[in-house]
Write a protein that holds these residues in place. Structure first.
Motif, mmCIF file in Angstrom:
data_model
loop_
_atom_site.group_PDB
_atom_site.id
_atom_site.type_symbol
_atom_site.label_atom_id
_atom_site.label_comp_id
_atom_site.label_asym_id
_atom_site.label_seq_id
_atom_site.Cartn_x
_atom_site.Cartn_y
_atom_site.Cartn_z
ATOM 1 N N LEU A 151 2.418 1.766 -3.446
ATOM 2 C CA LEU A 151 1.448 2.272 -4.419
ATOM 3 C C LEU A 151 1.148 3.748 -4.180
ATOM 4 C CD1 LEU A 151 -0.997 -0.761 -4.574
ATOM 5 C CD2 LEU A 151 0.429 0.085 -6.451
ATOM 6 N N ALA A 206 -4.263 1.094 -4.848
ATOM 7 C CA ALA A 206 -4.086 1.141 -3.401
ATOM 8 C C ALA A 206 -5.412 0.918 -2.674
ATOM 9 C CB ALA A 206 -3.470 2.474 -2.975
ATOM 10 N N LEU A 214 0.832 -1.197 0.000
ATOM 11 C CA LEU A 214 0.000 0.000 0.000
ATOM 12 C C LEU A 214 0.870 1.252 0.000
ATOM 13 C CD1 LEU A 214 -2.741 1.438 0.249
ATOM 14 C CD2 LEU A 214 -2.540 1.155 2.721
#
Length: 170
Positions: free
Chosen positions: A146, A169, A143
């Motif tokens: 991204l 994400a 995450l």
């Protein structure tokens, strides 16, 4: 003085991080932890605030969450060092990476001590917590990567590319 600065500049992550350090030094770990969390909430790329958070979690014996925060701090530091700084001078740092490796060694030592003391159930519980944290940390790191890629694309005016990263994400 730092408390007053935090009141005057509630959205300043650096002030919250410095306040967290000061509170840690004065022994007010609970309030310091809240300040480090606030600093990271305001600026998720603050590796030193993440590191302070990790240190307090370790001090409490919350090894799984501490190691996740140490890992995140090291990953943030590595990502920052890899960024294109557009010819601007910057100081490379390995503080969080070194702290992560040191914490790994302390964790291994802690597990050895538990085993020697015959605390097998505690060892099993800790190892299970660590495995669960490691599997969820993979999602957190992805995450962050991204979001970072989206931020870079947006900064370079690649709005369609940034939108794609942000969508991945989510």
């Amino acid at each position: 003085e730092l408390k007053r600065s935090a009141v005057l500049s509630p959205a300043d992550a650096e002030v919250h991080e410095m306040l967290g350090r000061g509170l840690t030094a004065s022994g007010d770990d609970d309030t310091a932890l809240a300040e480090f969390k606030e600093a990271v909430a305001l600026d998720p790329k603050r590796s030193q605030a993440m590191l302070g958070w990790a240190e307090l979690l370790e001090k409490r014996g919350d090894w799984a969450n501490a190691m996740e925060r140490y890992h995140q701090a090291a990953a943030l530091e590595t990502a920052r060092d890899r960024e294109d700084h557009h010819g601007q001078p910057f100081l490379s740092s390995t503080i969080a990476q070194t702290a992560y490796r040191s914490a790994q060694a302390r964790l291994e030592e802690h597990i050895k001590e538990l085993k020697v003391a015959g605390k097998t159930p505690e060892v099993a519980a800790l190892e299970q917590q660590m495995q669960a944290a490691e599997s969820s940390a993979g999602s957190t790191v992805k995450l962050q990567e991204l979001m970072h890629s989206g931020d870079e694309a947006r900064a370079n005016r690649g709005l369609d590319e940034a939108e794609n990263f942000y969508k991945q994400a989510v």
